[in-house]
Each structure stands twice: as structure tokens, then as C-alpha cells.
Design an enzyme around this catalytic site. Sequence first.
Site, PDB file in Angstrom:
ATOM      1  N   TRP A   1       6.299  -5.320  -0.039  1.00  8.57           N
ATOM      2  CA  TRP A   1       5.838  -4.273  -0.967  1.00  8.57           C
ATOM      3  C   TRP A   1       7.011  -3.548  -1.596  1.00  8.57           C
ATOM      4  CZ3 TRP A   1       1.350  -5.647  -2.314  1.00  8.57           C
ATOM      5  CH2 TRP A   1       0.421  -6.128  -1.396  1.00  8.57           C
TER       6      TRP A   1
ATOM      7  N   ASP B   1       5.734   5.056  -0.946  1.00  6.48           N
ATOM      8  CA  ASP B   1       4.509   4.269  -0.912  1.00  6.48           C
ATOM      9  C   ASP B   1       3.955   4.435   0.503  1.00  6.48           C
ATOM     10  OD1 ASP B   1       2.529   2.362  -0.735  1.00  6.48           O
ATOM     11  OD2 ASP B   1       3.783   0.658  -1.320  1.00  6.48           O
TER      12      ASP B   1
ATOM     13  N   LYS C   1      -6.841   1.367   2.590  1.00  3.63           N
ATOM     14  CA  LYS C   1      -6.436   1.109   3.969  1.00  3.63           C
ATOM     15  C   LYS C   1      -6.780   2.260   4.895  1.00  3.63           C
ATOM     16  CE  LYS C   1      -3.278  -2.351   2.525  1.00  3.63           C
ATOM     17  NZ  LYS C   1      -2.303  -2.456   1.450  1.00  3.63           N
TER      18      LYS C   1
HETATM   19  C1  LIG Z   1      -1.640  -2.984   0.456  1.00  2.19           C
HETATM   20  C2  LIG Z   1      -0.361  -2.372   0.036  1.00  2.19           C
HETATM   21  C3  LIG Z   1       0.025  -2.324  -1.316  1.00  2.19           C
HETATM   22  C4  LIG Z   1      -0.801  -2.930  -2.423  1.00  2.19           C
HETATM   23  O1  LIG Z   1      -1.874  -2.125  -2.696  1.00  2.19           O
HETATM   24  P1  LIG Z   1      -2.886  -2.465  -3.904  1.00  2.19           P
HETATM   25  O2  LIG Z   1      -3.755  -1.251  -3.886  1.00  2.19           O
HETATM   26  O3  LIG Z   1      -3.577  -3.724  -3.548  1.00  2.19           O
HETATM   27  O4  LIG Z   1      -2.114  -2.593  -5.154  1.00  2.19           O
HETATM   28  C5  LIG Z   1       1.211  -1.703  -1.623  1.00  2.19           C
HETATM   29  N1  LIG Z   1       1.992  -1.154  -0.675  1.00  2.19           N
HETATM   30  C6  LIG Z   1       1.655  -1.196   0.632  1.00  2.19           C
HETATM   31  C7  LIG Z   1       2.557  -0.568   1.646  1.00  2.19           C
HETATM   32  C8  LIG Z   1       0.467  -1.807   1.027  1.00  2.19           C
HETATM   33  O5  LIG Z   1       0.139  -1.847   2.322  1.00  2.19           O
END
Ligand SMILES: *Cc1c(COP(=O)(O)O)cnc(C)c1O
Length: 368
Positions: free
Chosen positions: A113, A180, A204
Site C-alpha cells: 500500500w 493511511d 476494514k
Molecule cells: C485495503 C487498504 C487500502 C486500499 O483500500 P481501498 O479502499 O480498496 O482503496 C489501502 N491501504 C491500506 C493500508 C489498506 O489496508
Amino acid sequence: MEQENVYNLDRNMKVHNFNAGPSVLPNEVLYKASKALIDFEGSGMSILEIGHRTEPFMAVMEEARNLTRELMQLDDDFEVLFLQGGATMQFMQVPMNLLDSGETASYIDTGVWSNKAIKEAKLFGFVDVSASSKEANYNHIPKQYTIATQSKYLHITTNNTIYGTQWNSIPETEVPIVADMSSDILSREMDFNRFALIYAGVQKNMGAAGATMVAVRKSMLGKVSRQIPSILNYKNHIENGSMLNTPPVFAVYITMLTLRWLKGQGGVAAIEQINNKKAALLYDEIDHNPLFRGNVAKEDRSKMNVTFTIDKPELEEEFLKFCKKEDIVGIKGHRLSGGFRASLYNALPLESVEVMVEAMKFFSLKKA
Ligand SMILES: *Cc1c(COP(=O)(O)O)cnc(C)c1O
């Protein structure tokens, strides 16, 4: 009354859902959302059938934003937005709004990511990758790095969903920090005010796919000289109360319910206690069971995504099958890191981890 119905969901309540994302949600949330899908607050209309600018939905959006602010204890400089495009869109929206061409941003590369974020940022300015654990297949969080003082911001991925590592402390730097937090948002206490911008795909740990939470400091905005398309400009979303266009109403509604649930649990401090217990229980089994093995540096182990392997690779498929039989789902590791991954998000009950640990013990004895 309603509290009792919450456990009356029409599905197999025995399933232990360790999915990495989208992932487990509280029963209470699913129950309420299922009601609202048919009749929202006695209106005779579904939540999907009302205008987003109607009073009832505006109240949902307000509550979602306010609860996020409250649970994270954000100061007044922050604005909370619910946008679309996922965390993936933030990979480009962050540099587009914060990094002028010719300027530099620092990124720490802790996995897939982070890498995607780096790739997008390069479209807008210079990227200084201050540290990376790539050479070690991302099995730890880099400890040695210096952040260039002229950097516009430092970007980190607080929890690495795929590899199972997590930052235990926020980097010490004067440079504004962008994070993030898609897979550990609201899972632990943290001084969120140390950050300049925080984003998370909500699917998540705080809701349903379709909405992305962005908490941004107003003082960070309006500094780049480029033209920013309206829909990508954070300022426009702030001015319009996260209602610049039709927001993802159902995803925001689920998020609001999940935030209410979290507050009802006692907030972030309380859920952190439970999360610590869950993680300790599972890691303890991994460390003591002769058949299983952790695969990242102990001090950087994630409390959200627990990755591990089996010492006899020929038993991997069999263990997955065994788990399935025990109603344990979602523990197959990501294709990039292999092995197993058990995601222990806020809504996963402690009991599910107990069941998982029992399954590991039983399987190990059977194979000894
Ligand atoms: C799942 C995830 C993403 C991607 O998220 P989307 O909403 O599918 O774009 C980005 N960063 C992390 C740390 C993730 O776990």
C-alpha cells in the site's frame, strides 16, 4: 427490546469471520441497517430511497462526522470528510492537494500500500523514500531514517494489512505527517492531533465499502499552485459539508452505526483493551505451538492483521480445510506473503480468537 433482536439475525451465527476487508461488522449494526434498508426511521421509505439532502440523511452524515471527531478527539483545525474512491484515491488526492510540483514529500515504504501511494505521489512532485523494509520482504518497520526538513509531509502506512506489521509509535519529526490508517483506524489510542491528514477506506475497521474517511487539517490546504478539479479538492468538500455531490449514503449510514456501536463499547480506549487481549491470545499460541510460526519482527507485530506460517507446508491446505469445518473463515494469507492471516478488527469478538486458538491446538496435537 431491540437489544434482544440484535442477536436474531437470519444467518449462521457460528461463523468466525477473520476476513481482511471487507470484514466483520457488529451484529447490532447489521440488524439496524437491515431495518433501515426496508423502512428508515418509520418514514415508509428505505435509506436508499431518500434524498441525500433531506433532513434525516443530513443528520446521519453529521453524526458520522461528529462521532469520528469525538472518538479520535480531533482538534478544531480538523475537518472530517466521507469521500468515494477508496484509500486508493487518497494515494493521488493527498499529493494533488498538498504537494506542489517541484516540492518534495517523504514516504516510508512498508509494503504494497505504501508503494502504491509513492507511485501516485510521483505524478505530482518529488518523492523521497526515507526508508524501506522491502529488502526483508516487509517483515518489520524501519527504525533508522531521517526526514528531510524541507519535505512538505511525511507519509506512513500505520498498519500493513498484507504483511502484518504496525507502527507502534508515531515518527518524531517536525514535518507534517500524513497517514493511511485503513486497517487500524480507531483500533487503538493515539494522539491523532499529531497528524496533518489521516485517511482510511472504512470497509476494514469502521464501516462498509464505498466510503473513505479523510480527517484533514484546514491549515494544510490552499498552498499548492496547481488547478485542482472540483471533486478532488478537499476545500470544496469541506465547504459543502462532505455533500459536494451525492455521497455513498448507505456506506456512510453503516459507518455512523459502527461509530455509535464503538462509542457504546466505551470508545477507542475500551476497544483497544479488547484488541490487545485478542492479539496477545493469538500471538501467544503462535509462539508456543510447535507447528506455527510468526513471520514478522516481534516488536512490530500488528494487532489487527496477524500473519503466520505453518512449519510443515504440506499441511497448509489441510489446516485451512480444518478451519473451514470449524466455521473459521478468512484466514488464508495474502497471495504476496503466503501462509495465514487472521484479521482481528474491532468487531471481531474475543470468542472468535478463542475458537481459533483451540483449533490450532487441536490440529497441532493431531499432527504431532
Ligand atoms: C485495503 C487498504 C487500502 C486500499 O483500500 P481501498 O479502499 O480498496 O482503496 C489501502 N491501504 C491500506 C493500508 C489498506 O489496508
